[in-house]
Design a protein around this motif. Structure first.
Motif, PDB file in Angstrom:
ATOM      1  N   LEU A   1      53.202  -1.795 -39.665  1.00 14.57           N
ATOM      2  CA  LEU A   1      51.847  -1.436 -38.942  1.00 14.57           C
ATOM      3  C   LEU A   1      51.907  -1.883 -37.627  1.00 14.57           C
ATOM      4  N   LEU A   2      52.273  -3.272 -37.519  1.00 18.16           N
ATOM      5  CA  LEU A   2      52.065  -3.675 -35.889  1.00 18.16           C
ATOM      6  C   LEU A   2      53.169  -2.798 -35.102  1.00 18.16           C
ATOM      7  N   VAL A   3      54.337  -2.427 -35.800  1.00 23.12           N
ATOM      8  CA  VAL A   3      55.283  -1.517 -34.795  1.00 23.12           C
ATOM      9  C   VAL A   3      54.610  -0.409 -34.332  1.00 23.12           C
ATOM     10  N   GLU A   4      53.953   0.201 -35.329  1.00 29.70           N
ATOM     11  CA  GLU A   4      53.295   1.615 -35.226  1.00 29.70           C
ATOM     12  C   GLU A   4      52.306   1.584 -34.129  1.00 29.70           C
ATOM     13  N   ARG A   5      51.292   0.425 -34.190  1.00 27.53           N
ATOM     14  CA  ARG A   5      50.299   0.080 -33.011  1.00 27.53           C
ATOM     15  C   ARG A   5      50.991  -0.004 -31.746  1.00 27.53           C
ATOM     16  N   ILE A   6      51.893  -0.935 -31.633  1.00 28.78           N
ATOM     17  CA  ILE A   6      52.638  -1.292 -30.345  1.00 28.78           C
ATOM     18  C   ILE A   6      53.377   0.096 -29.846  1.00 28.78           C
ATOM     19  N   ALA A   7      53.994   0.747 -30.753  1.00 30.02           N
ATOM     20  CA  ALA A   7      54.731   1.604 -30.121  1.00 30.02           C
ATOM     21  C   ALA A   7      53.941   2.955 -29.755  1.00 30.02           C
ATOM     22  N   GLU A   8      52.775   3.199 -30.353  1.00 30.38           N
ATOM     23  CA  GLU A   8      51.993   4.108 -30.189  1.00 30.38           C
ATOM     24  C   GLU A   8      51.424   4.033 -28.698  1.00 30.38           C
ATOM     25  N   ARG A   9      50.829   2.551 -28.349  1.00 27.34           N
ATOM     26  CA  ARG A   9      50.596   2.295 -27.058  1.00 27.34           C
ATOM     27  C   ARG A   9      51.474   2.400 -25.892  1.00 27.34           C
ATOM     28  N   GLN A  10      52.860   2.133 -26.218  1.00 30.24           N
ATOM     29  CA  GLN A  10      53.839   2.067 -25.375  1.00 30.24           C
ATOM     30  C   GLN A  10      54.387   3.732 -25.069  1.00 30.24           C
ATOM     31  N   LEU A  11      54.152   4.445 -26.161  1.00 33.24           N
ATOM     32  CA  LEU A  11      54.799   5.856 -25.789  1.00 33.24           C
ATOM     33  C   LEU A  11      53.682   6.683 -25.088  1.00 33.24           C
ATOM     34  N   SER A  12      52.264   6.391 -25.556  1.00 31.31           N
ATOM     35  CA  SER A  12      50.982   6.728 -24.664  1.00 31.31           C
ATOM     36  C   SER A  12      51.133   6.501 -23.292  1.00 31.31           C
ATOM     37  N   ARG A  13      51.648   5.400 -22.938  1.00 31.38           N
ATOM     38  CA  ARG A  13      51.699   5.171 -21.604  1.00 31.38           C
ATOM     39  C   ARG A  13      52.903   5.898 -20.680  1.00 31.38           C
TER      40      ARG A  13
END
Length: 84
Positions: free
Chosen positions: A51-63
């Motif tokens: 879950l933590l990986v998903e949240r961080i990755a989603e933010r990074q990829l959105s950027r």
């Protein structure tokens, strides 16, 4: 959570995020997710890591998508190395 269960969840996450960010290659998404996942190596409590990986990755990829569309939309060309 077993290591195989965690790996299965990470693989499913890569597939979901690759669908969510079609402007990025699946390889790019996978490298981002797996890089973030590696940062959690050695942590004893594993239950919430996917879950933590998903949240961080989603933010990074959105950027990345936001930055890319801004740069492409203005005709701006980066001279930075591809890994930046």
């Amino acid at each position: 959570m077993t290591a195989s269960e965690e790996e299965r969840q990470i693989s499913e996450l890569v597939a979901r995020l690759a669908d969510k960010f079609p402007h990025l290659t699946p390889r790019c998404v996978g490298e981002e997710v797996r890089g973030i996942h590696r940062e959690f190596e050695g942590h004893r409590v594993r239950e919430f890591i996917p879950l933590l990986v998903e949240r961080i990755a989603e933010r990074q990829l959105s950027r990345r998508v936001s930055y890319h569309s801004t740069a492409v939309g203005t005709g701006w060309q980066s001279t930075a190395p591809a890994y930046l």
